[in-house]
Design a protein around this motif. Structure first.
Motif, short mmCIF file in Angstrom:
data_model
loop_
_atom_site.label_atom_id
_atom_site.label_comp_id
_atom_site.label_asym_id
_atom_site.label_seq_id
_atom_site.Cartn_x
_atom_site.Cartn_y
_atom_site.Cartn_z
N LEU A 19 -26.41 -37.57 22.92
CA LEU A 19 -25.05 -37.35 23.38
C LEU A 19 -24.08 -37.82 22.30
CD1 LEU A 19 -25.25 -38.65 27.07
CD2 LEU A 19 -25.70 -36.35 26.20
N SER A 20 -22.98 -37.12 22.21
CA SER A 20 -21.92 -37.48 21.26
C SER A 20 -20.61 -37.62 22.00
CB SER A 20 -21.78 -36.42 20.18
OG SER A 20 -22.98 -36.24 19.45
N CYS A 21 -19.76 -38.49 21.49
CA CYS A 21 -18.44 -38.66 22.07
C CYS A 21 -17.45 -38.88 20.93
CB CYS A 21 -18.42 -39.84 23.03
SG CYS A 21 -16.79 -40.21 23.73
N ALA A 22 -16.49 -37.99 20.85
CA ALA A 22 -15.45 -38.10 19.83
C ALA A 22 -14.20 -38.69 20.46
CB ALA A 22 -15.16 -36.73 19.24
N ALA A 23 -13.63 -39.67 19.81
CA ALA A 23 -12.44 -40.34 20.32
C ALA A 23 -11.23 -40.01 19.44
CB ALA A 23 -12.66 -41.85 20.36
N PHE A 36 -21.76 -44.65 30.33
CA PHE A 36 -22.10 -44.90 31.72
C PHE A 36 -22.78 -43.65 32.26
CE2 PHE A 36 -19.77 -48.78 33.14
CZ PHE A 36 -19.12 -49.07 31.95
N ARG A 37 -23.41 -43.79 33.39
CA ARG A 37 -23.97 -42.62 34.05
C ARG A 37 -23.85 -42.77 35.56
NH1 ARG A 37 -30.45 -43.42 32.65
NH2 ARG A 37 -30.82 -45.20 34.05
N GLN A 38 -23.83 -41.63 36.22
CA GLN A 38 -23.76 -41.62 37.68
C GLN A 38 -24.68 -40.54 38.21
OE1 GLN A 38 -19.81 -41.26 39.33
NE2 GLN A 38 -20.46 -42.17 41.25
N THR A 89 -31.78 -38.55 35.05
CA THR A 89 -30.90 -37.46 35.44
C THR A 89 -29.61 -38.00 36.03
OG1 THR A 89 -32.74 -35.93 35.85
CG2 THR A 89 -30.66 -35.48 36.99
N ALA A 90 -28.50 -37.58 35.47
CA ALA A 90 -27.20 -38.08 35.91
C ALA A 90 -26.11 -37.38 35.11
CB ALA A 90 -27.10 -39.60 35.69
N VAL A 91 -24.90 -37.60 35.53
CA VAL A 91 -23.75 -37.24 34.70
C VAL A 91 -23.44 -38.44 33.82
CG1 VAL A 91 -21.35 -36.54 34.65
CG2 VAL A 91 -22.86 -35.66 36.44
N TYR A 92 -23.36 -38.22 32.55
CA TYR A 92 -23.11 -39.29 31.58
C TYR A 92 -21.64 -39.25 31.14
CZ TYR A 92 -28.02 -40.45 31.34
OH TYR A 92 -29.30 -40.88 31.66
N TYR A 93 -21.04 -40.43 31.12
CA TYR A 93 -19.63 -40.56 30.78
C TYR A 93 -19.45 -41.46 29.58
CZ TYR A 93 -18.77 -38.74 35.49
OH TYR A 93 -18.75 -37.97 36.63
N CYS A 94 -18.61 -41.03 28.68
CA CYS A 94 -18.21 -41.86 27.56
C CYS A 94 -17.04 -42.74 28.01
CB CYS A 94 -17.78 -40.95 26.41
SG CYS A 94 -17.29 -41.81 24.91
N ASN A 95 -17.05 -43.98 27.59
CA ASN A 95 -16.03 -44.95 28.00
C ASN A 95 -15.50 -45.69 26.79
OD1 ASN A 95 -15.75 -48.12 28.62
ND2 ASN A 95 -14.87 -46.94 30.31
N ALA A 96 -14.20 -45.90 26.77
CA ALA A 96 -13.58 -46.72 25.73
C ALA A 96 -12.81 -47.84 26.40
CB ALA A 96 -12.63 -45.87 24.88
N ARG A 97 -12.91 -49.00 25.81
CA ARG A 97 -12.19 -50.15 26.37
C ARG A 97 -11.41 -50.83 25.25
NH1 ARG A 97 -13.86 -55.37 26.61
NH2 ARG A 97 -16.02 -54.76 26.22
N HIS A 102 -9.31 -49.15 30.32
CA HIS A 102 -10.50 -48.33 30.23
C HIS A 102 -10.09 -46.86 30.17
CE1 HIS A 102 -14.00 -51.01 30.97
NE2 HIS A 102 -13.05 -51.81 31.43
N TYR A 103 -10.77 -46.11 29.35
CA TYR A 103 -10.55 -44.68 29.24
C TYR A 103 -11.88 -43.97 29.42
CZ TYR A 103 -6.24 -46.36 27.10
OH TYR A 103 -5.06 -47.01 26.88
N TRP A 104 -11.80 -42.82 30.08
CA TRP A 104 -13.02 -42.08 30.38
C TRP A 104 -12.92 -40.66 29.87
CZ3 TRP A 104 -17.03 -44.67 32.57
CH2 TRP A 104 -16.74 -45.89 33.19
N GLY A 105 -14.04 -40.16 29.38
CA GLY A 105 -14.13 -38.75 29.06
C GLY A 105 -14.69 -38.00 30.25
N LYS A 106 -14.63 -36.69 30.18
CA LYS A 106 -15.29 -35.88 31.19
C LYS A 106 -16.80 -36.06 31.04
CE LYS A 106 -11.77 -32.31 31.69
NZ LYS A 106 -11.47 -30.86 31.59
N GLY A 107 -17.47 -36.04 32.13
CA GLY A 107 -18.90 -36.26 32.09
C GLY A 107 -19.68 -35.09 31.53
#
Length: 114
Positions: A19-23, A36-38, A89-97, A102-107
């Motif tokens: 997974l990648s997350c660009a900020a 994180f994941r849910q 198996t889950a939706v994975y979320y990128c988080n910045a603090r 706290h900031y969240w990306g779309k999962g």
């Protein structure tokens, strides 16, 4: 801080995915990043985190299988996931603090299934 995650998908048990997350916004090198994941019917949980200084932490369930890393040059954080299990198996979320916020990306969905 805006976050854009990518890299989810479907994989068989034992497989790998990254997974990648660009900020954007903020001073990335000072921002603590995490994944994180849910899973359905469960609370969102911390998977892995990396501080601005590079300190790492992992959930016990992923230690030895997942690796979080960051590249401050391109304002990105990654989650390398190996030996995947159906319970990942889950939706994975990128988080910045940063600065108490706290900031969240779309999962992004990860499905591990045969």
């Amino acid at each position: 801080v805006q976050l854009q995650a990518s890299g989810g998908g479907s994989v068989q048990p034992g497989g790998s995915l990254r997974l990648s997350c660009a900020a954007s916004g903020g001073i990335f090198s000072r921002i603590a990043m995490a994944w994180f994941r849910q899973a359905p019917g469960k609370q969102r949980e911390l998977v892995a985190g990396v501080s601005g200084g590079g300190l790492l932490n992992y959930a016990d369930s992923v230690k030895g299988r997942f690796t979080i890393s960051r590249d401050n040059a391109v304002n990105s954080v990654y989650l390398q996931m190996n030996s995947l299990k159906p319970e990942d198996t889950a939706v994975y979320y990128c988080n910045a603090r940063t600065m108490g916020m706290h900031y969240w990306g779309k999962g992004t969905q990860l499905t591990v299934s045969s």
